[in-house]
Design a protein around this motif. Structure first.
Motif, PDB file in Angstrom:
ATOM      1  N   GLY A 176       0.812  -1.217   0.000  1.00 55.94           N
ATOM      2  CA  GLY A 176       0.000   0.000   0.000  1.00 55.94           C
ATOM      3  C   GLY A 176       0.840   1.260   0.000  1.00 55.94           C
ATOM      4  N   THR A 177       1.934   1.253   0.770  1.00 59.37           N
ATOM      5  CA  THR A 177       2.814   2.420   0.812  1.00 59.37           C
ATOM      6  C   THR A 177       3.432   2.697  -0.547  1.00 59.37           C
ATOM      7  OG1 THR A 177       3.328   1.991   3.140  1.00 59.37           O
ATOM      8  CG2 THR A 177       4.850   3.414   1.924  1.00 59.37           C
ATOM      9  N   MET A 178       3.909   1.642  -1.204  1.00 56.83           N
ATOM     10  CA  MET A 178       4.518   1.829  -2.521  1.00 56.83           C
ATOM     11  C   MET A 178       3.477   2.289  -3.537  1.00 56.83           C
ATOM     12  SD  MET A 178       7.153   1.925  -4.350  1.00 56.83           S
ATOM     13  CE  MET A 178       8.214   1.427  -2.997  1.00 56.83           C
ATOM     14  N   LEU A 179       2.274   1.763  -3.424  1.00 55.68           N
ATOM     15  CA  LEU A 179       1.198   2.179  -4.328  1.00 55.68           C
ATOM     16  C   LEU A 179       0.903   3.668  -4.154  1.00 55.68           C
ATOM     17  CD1 LEU A 179      -0.874   0.903  -6.367  1.00 55.68           C
ATOM     18  CD2 LEU A 179      -2.476   0.888  -4.456  1.00 55.68           C
ATOM     19  N   ILE A 180       0.839   4.128  -2.923  1.00 58.43           N
ATOM     20  CA  ILE A 180       0.583   5.548  -2.643  1.00 58.43           C
ATOM     21  C   ILE A 180       1.701   6.417  -3.198  1.00 58.43           C
ATOM     22  CG2 ILE A 180       0.449   7.248  -0.777  1.00 58.43           C
ATOM     23  CD1 ILE A 180      -1.037   5.098   0.849  1.00 58.43           C
ATOM     24  N   LEU A 181       2.942   5.975  -3.028  1.00 54.41           N
ATOM     25  CA  LEU A 181       4.086   6.756  -3.515  1.00 54.41           C
ATOM     26  C   LEU A 181       4.095   6.880  -5.033  1.00 54.41           C
ATOM     27  CD1 LEU A 181       6.963   5.446  -1.199  1.00 54.41           C
ATOM     28  CD2 LEU A 181       5.833   7.676  -1.125  1.00 54.41           C
ATOM     29  N   LEU A 182       3.511   5.891  -5.703  1.00 57.27           N
ATOM     30  CA  LEU A 182       3.515   5.914  -7.168  1.00 57.27           C
ATOM     31  C   LEU A 182       2.320   6.667  -7.748  1.00 57.27           C
ATOM     32  CD1 LEU A 182       4.620   2.232  -7.851  1.00 57.27           C
ATOM     33  CD2 LEU A 182       5.954   4.294  -8.319  1.00 57.27           C
ATOM     34  N   VAL A 183       1.201   6.663  -7.037  1.00 56.87           N
ATOM     35  CA  VAL A 183      -0.028   7.244  -7.589  1.00 56.87           C
ATOM     36  C   VAL A 183      -0.277   8.663  -7.086  1.00 56.87           C
ATOM     37  CG1 VAL A 183      -2.542   7.015  -7.659  1.00 56.87           C
ATOM     38  CG2 VAL A 183      -1.096   4.992  -7.964  1.00 56.87           C
ATOM     39  N   VAL A 184      -0.176   8.858  -5.781  1.00 62.19           N
ATOM     40  CA  VAL A 184      -0.551  10.144  -5.189  1.00 62.19           C
ATOM     41  C   VAL A 184       0.283  11.311  -5.705  1.00 62.19           C
ATOM     42  CG1 VAL A 184      -0.698  11.440  -3.026  1.00 62.19           C
ATOM     43  CG2 VAL A 184      -1.577   9.095  -3.152  1.00 62.19           C
ATOM     44  N   PRO A 185       1.618  11.213  -5.758  1.00 62.24           N
ATOM     45  CA  PRO A 185       2.396  12.364  -6.256  1.00 62.24           C
ATOM     46  C   PRO A 185       1.993  12.808  -7.658  1.00 62.24           C
ATOM     47  CG  PRO A 185       3.846  10.827  -5.149  1.00 62.24           C
ATOM     48  CD  PRO A 185       2.516  10.150  -5.267  1.00 62.24           C
ATOM     49  N   LEU A 186       1.789  11.842  -8.574  1.00 64.59           N
ATOM     50  CA  LEU A 186       1.409  12.215  -9.938  1.00 64.59           C
ATOM     51  C   LEU A 186       0.040  12.891  -9.961  1.00 64.59           C
ATOM     52  CD1 LEU A 186       2.598   9.144 -12.071  1.00 64.59           C
ATOM     53  CD2 LEU A 186       3.643  11.413 -11.920  1.00 64.59           C
ATOM     54  N   CYS A 187      -0.909  12.348  -9.191  1.00 67.18           N
ATOM     55  CA  CYS A 187      -2.247  12.951  -9.146  1.00 67.18           C
ATOM     56  C   CYS A 187      -2.201  14.335  -8.493  1.00 67.18           C
ATOM     57  CB  CYS A 187      -3.207  12.040  -8.383  1.00 67.18           C
ATOM     58  SG  CYS A 187      -3.511  10.451  -9.186  1.00 67.18           S
ATOM     59  N   LEU A 188      -1.409  14.472  -7.442  1.00 64.75           N
ATOM     60  CA  LEU A 188      -1.307  15.753  -6.748  1.00 64.75           C
ATOM     61  C   LEU A 188      -0.643  16.805  -7.637  1.00 64.75           C
ATOM     62  CD1 LEU A 188      -1.666  17.404  -4.167  1.00 64.75           C
ATOM     63  CD2 LEU A 188       0.548  16.520  -3.384  1.00 64.75           C
ATOM     64  N   ARG A 196      -0.941  10.709 -22.160  1.00 70.02           N
ATOM     65  CA  ARG A 196      -0.601   9.402 -22.708  1.00 70.02           C
ATOM     66  C   ARG A 196       0.487   8.688 -21.897  1.00 70.02           C
ATOM     67  NH1 ARG A 196       0.994  10.562 -28.704  1.00 70.02           N
ATOM     68  NH2 ARG A 196      -0.803  11.970 -28.516  1.00 70.02           N
ATOM     69  N   LEU A 197       1.117   9.401 -20.969  1.00 75.90           N
ATOM     70  CA  LEU A 197       2.112   8.787 -20.086  1.00 75.90           C
ATOM     71  C   LEU A 197       1.566   8.622 -18.669  1.00 75.90           C
ATOM     72  CD1 LEU A 197       5.328  10.737 -21.159  1.00 75.90           C
ATOM     73  CD2 LEU A 197       4.564   8.493 -21.947  1.00 75.90           C
ATOM     74  N   CYS A 198       0.941   9.676 -18.176  1.00 79.22           N
ATOM     75  CA  CYS A 198       0.477   9.680 -16.792  1.00 79.22           C
ATOM     76  C   CYS A 198      -0.657   8.687 -16.563  1.00 79.22           C
ATOM     77  CB  CYS A 198       0.037  11.087 -16.399  1.00 79.22           C
ATOM     78  SG  CYS A 198      -0.554  11.231 -14.702  1.00 79.22           S
ATOM     79  N   PHE A 199      -1.647   8.686 -17.419  1.00 81.92           N
ATOM     80  CA  PHE A 199      -2.803   7.823 -17.216  1.00 81.92           C
ATOM     81  C   PHE A 199      -2.443   6.331 -17.205  1.00 81.92           C
ATOM     82  CE2 PHE A 199      -6.058  11.165 -18.866  1.00 81.92           C
ATOM     83  CZ  PHE A 199      -5.935  11.836 -17.657  1.00 81.92           C
ATOM     84  N   PRO A 200      -1.645   5.835 -18.169  1.00 83.94           N
ATOM     85  CA  PRO A 200      -1.283   4.407 -18.115  1.00 83.94           C
ATOM     86  C   PRO A 200      -0.515   4.031 -16.845  1.00 83.94           C
ATOM     87  CG  PRO A 200      -0.855   5.289 -20.297  1.00 83.94           C
ATOM     88  CD  PRO A 200      -1.173   6.459 -19.424  1.00 83.94           C
ATOM     89  N   LEU A 201       0.382   4.926 -16.391  1.00 81.85           N
ATOM     90  CA  LEU A 201       1.148   4.626 -15.176  1.00 81.85           C
ATOM     91  C   LEU A 201       0.232   4.510 -13.963  1.00 81.85           C
ATOM     92  CD1 LEU A 201       4.256   6.963 -15.637  1.00 81.85           C
ATOM     93  CD2 LEU A 201       4.260   4.457 -15.641  1.00 81.85           C
ATOM     94  N   VAL A 202      -0.679   5.447 -13.825  1.00 82.96           N
ATOM     95  CA  VAL A 202      -1.586   5.441 -12.668  1.00 82.96           C
ATOM     96  C   VAL A 202      -2.572   4.279 -12.761  1.00 82.96           C
ATOM     97  CG1 VAL A 202      -3.435   6.714 -11.519  1.00 82.96           C
ATOM     98  CG2 VAL A 202      -1.356   7.904 -12.237  1.00 82.96           C
ATOM     99  N   TYR A 254       4.963  -9.876  -3.086  1.00 77.74           N
ATOM    100  CA  TYR A 254       5.301 -10.054  -4.499  1.00 77.74           C
ATOM    101  C   TYR A 254       4.936  -8.793  -5.289  1.00 77.74           C
ATOM    102  CZ  TYR A 254       6.176 -13.173  -8.507  1.00 77.74           C
ATOM    103  OH  TYR A 254       6.699 -13.780  -9.615  1.00 77.74           O
ATOM    104  N   GLY A 255       3.745  -8.233  -4.988  1.00 76.02           N
ATOM    105  CA  GLY A 255       3.318  -7.000  -5.650  1.00 76.02           C
ATOM    106  C   GLY A 255       4.188  -5.823  -5.276  1.00 76.02           C
ATOM    107  N   PHE A 256       4.596  -5.746  -3.998  1.00 73.76           N
ATOM    108  CA  PHE A 256       5.500  -4.677  -3.577  1.00 73.76           C
ATOM    109  C   PHE A 256       6.800  -4.731  -4.373  1.00 73.76           C
ATOM    110  CE2 PHE A 256       9.303  -3.844  -0.996  1.00 73.76           C
ATOM    111  CZ  PHE A 256       9.175  -2.469  -0.829  1.00 73.76           C
TER     112      PHE A 256
END
Length: 663
Positions: free
Chosen positions: A453-465, A504-510, A554-556
């Motif tokens: 969950g922490t890694m997911l937040i670090l990858l998604v929240v900054p880009l959205c913010l 075209r870059l941000c949406f696929p990553l998130v 494994y997901g982390f």
């Protein structure tokens, strides 16, 4: 006084860290209820003397000793000495120590293919295990209690499956396919041994077979065993299993720790599985909050360790021994101060004891046993019977604080061993190290979920913010572009900000990161001839559901080793694209520089391809093809890299408006 944003951020960070530390401290806190000041106090005597009181002297009664061996990992591909030395253990070690019971706590066989990636039950390995037990006739000299580990359950769809070789090639599997209980009478006491089988049902191939589960049916079985032990009036209960309690999920509200802890007769839970975390935690012991000891044993596989344990006049003691080292010494009175169990043992029995008690074993006859208290003189211990040696002592000289007892044993061949241990008669405590307590007292599933969950937040929240801040800056004109004095922070803020503006870059990553939380990771043969669907939160195999645990780890790893680098690589590259557009005099790169630019993404794709290959070895072609987690991520990386290099300049127009050097 002016309070800056940095100060507020620092205060919030400190507060969150304090809350985290407090929660961890509460998790691993051990409230032993030791009354360490007044032995003369009536209330103290009553609480301490709740467990059965024993007069500890020279009696050979009220004494049992037994062995534990774990994670044998018999393999037909690696280290043949595992088998030959295991045979010697069953022959020589068991013959010399003469234990009443031997506990074999899981992973009896390795069950891994020659490439170490695939997993399946291998008949020859089980045949070797049975052959050693039959040839040494160990089950005729002691009570051999074995139980399954996760390796013994790889690729086993059910207990009735033909490849469930445990049921035919182990000692207990024929009669007790899962959890079971044995009660034996030694002297005037009844000792109950309860085996806990938390293997998954069905048992998937590795790696998604790391955490155990006790379903409703198995918990009912364990509760029935507990009730039966109560009916038998067992004096002491020894629990054992393969998985540590931190690695056992329960589908009921009552976990295995609560079941063990609620019985005053429960002394200890003995396990393996963690292999001392590759040697980083060699002594993985703790006292659980319910009052019983949990002791993980180092593996036989690589470390050749076994455990000698005893219950002597109501006091549990143990020592972990390297195979082949003699003499073996186990001091049972006074007991090691670190392993005191005030809720399970009577401390006053030690305080009022008249004799030091030592169990000594060696491959040659024992020549002498001597003891030393603190820095005093060495004195001789007299042989009583079997391995028991005693010496008279006066406890009044040691009633305050921590003291040290040393014992030296010499056999007739000149072998010598000296051991020492701290002891306390006033309730003084020693503390277990933080890491073993955290590992054994936590819940690994929660840890894995937190990491994921922490890694997911670090990858998604900054880009959205950053995308939201960009809207405020460019469209709403409510905000100015932030600036940081630290150049590194400002540089990467710019790169990630620019990346967040490119749809075209941000949406696929998130979307890819969020997909991993809800969508299937792979579809394939989780067990041979049985198709399963793997999610982050669990795995479906036929009509069975296996709750997620190791899947989160494994997901982390996937997010940390692939998604995070991919995001940083794309952010850096899109920034370079903007610079080339923003600055007309920006020089085009040479062929060497161009190849250098391709290196990071090439290495990332190659590494991921290597992970795909390992996944293919583990789960086969179908699972590899239908695997968004591993295989499809390669295509995602290639597609996004192509986009960042070929997209038209108009895609960066919005970012240029904010980050243009001219602006």
């Amino acid at each position: 006084m002016k309070i800056t944003k940095s100060t507020i951020a620092l205060l919030v960070s400190v507060l969150m860290l304090s809350i985290l530390v407090a929660n961890v401290a509460d998790l691993i806190n051990v409230d032993t209820h030791v009354l360490d000041e007044t032995l003369s106090n009536k209330q103290a005597r009553e609480e301490w003397s709740h467990p059965k009181f024993y007069d500890i002297g020279t009696s050979f009664d009220h004494l049992i000793w037994f062995l534990q061996i774990s994670d044998i990992h018999i393999s037909i591909f690696r280290d043949p000495f595992r088998i030959t030395e295991f045979r010697d253990f069953c022959n020589v070690t068991v013959d010399i120590i003469k234990p009443s019971v031997v506990l074999a706590s899981g992973d009896l066989t390795d069950a891994k293919t020659k490439d170490k990636m695939g997993s399946k039950q291998i008949l020859e390995e089980w045949q070797y295990y049975k052959q050693v037990l039959d040839e040494t006739k160990v089950s005729k000299r002691t009570l051999w209690l074995d139980v399954r580990g996760n390796h013994d359950n790889f690729n086993v769809v059910s207990l009735e499956a033909k490849n469930n070789y445990y049921s035919n090639y182990s000692i207990q599997g024929k009669v007790h396919p899962r959890s079971y209980m044995y009660t034996i009478n030694i002297g005037s006491e009844l000792y109950t041994f309860i085996a806990v089988d938390a293997c998954l049902k069905p048992g998937p191939k590795r790696p998604f077979n790391f955490v155990g589960v006790l379903d409703d049916q198995e918990m009912r079985t364990i509760n029935e065993l507990v009730n039966k032990s109560q009916e038998n009036n067992a004096d002491f209960i020894i629990w054992f299993g393969h998985y540590p309690t931190s690695c056992i999920l329960s589908q009921t509200n009552t976990g295995v720790r609560n079941v063990i802890g609620k019985l005053k007769e429960s002394m200890v839970y003995l396990c393996g599985h963690y292999h001392t975390l590759a040697g980083t935690v060699p002594n993985m012991y703790t006292l659980q909050q319910a009052g019983f000891l949990e002791l993980e044993l180092a593996d036989w596989k690589d470390n050749r360790m076994y455990r000698v344990a005893t219950v002597d006049h109501g006091q549990f003691s143990f020592i972990d021994v390297k195979y082949g080292e003699w003499p073996v010494i186990l001091i049972s009175n006074p007991k090691h101060a670190l392993y005191m169990m005030p809720r399970k043992e009577n401390v006053l029995s030690i305080v009022k004891s008249t004799h030091i008690r030592v169990l000594a074993f060696s491959i040659a006859p024992i020549k002498s046993v001597k003891a030393q208290l603190d820095d005093g003189v060495w004195f001789k211990c007299e042989h009583i019977k079997g391995p028991l040696y005693t010496s008279k002592w006066n406890t009044t000289a040691f009633l305050d604080g921590i003291h040290i007892i040393r014992v030296r044993v010499v056999d007739s061949d000149g072998r010598e061993t000296i051991v020492f241990q701290p002891f306390a008669l006033d309730g003084s405590r020693l503390s277990f190290r933080i890491l073993p307590r955290l590992i054994l007292m936590s819940n690994v599933s929660n840890i894995f979920q937190t990491l994921f969950g922490t890694m997911l937040i670090l990858l998604v929240v900054p880009l959205c913010l950053l995308r939201f801040l960009h809207i405020l800056c460019e469209i709403e004109k409510q905000l100015h572009r932030p600036r940081f004095r630290i150049k590194f922070v400002h540089l990467w803020l710019r790169k990630l900000w620019i990346l967040s503006t490119v749809n075209r870059l941000c949406f696929p990553l998130v979307i890819y990161a969020l997909y991993l939380t809800v969508g299937p990771w792979a579809i394939g043969e989780v067990v041979d001839n049985h198709t399963g669907i793997i999610f982050a939160w669990g795995t479906f195999v036929g009509n069975s559901y296996l709750p997620g645990a190791f899947t989160y780890a494994y997901g982390f790893f996937q997010l940390f080793s692939f998604h995070l680098p991919l995001t940083l690589i794309l952010a850096h590259r899109v920034d370079k694209r903007l610079q080339s557009i923003d600055k007309p005099d920006y020089k085009s790169v040479s062929k060497v520089c161009f190849l250098w630019q391709q290196l990071p993404i090439t290495l990332l794709v190659l590494m991921q391809a290597n992970m795909v290959y390992f996944f293919w070895l583990a789960y086969g072609t179908l699972a590899t093809m239908l695997c968004p987690l591993r295989t499809w991520s390669i295509f995602l990386a290639i597609m996004l890299w192509h986009q960042v290099n070929t997209m038209p300049p108009s895609c960066l127009r919005s970012a240029i408006a904010i980050w243009s050097s001219h602006g």
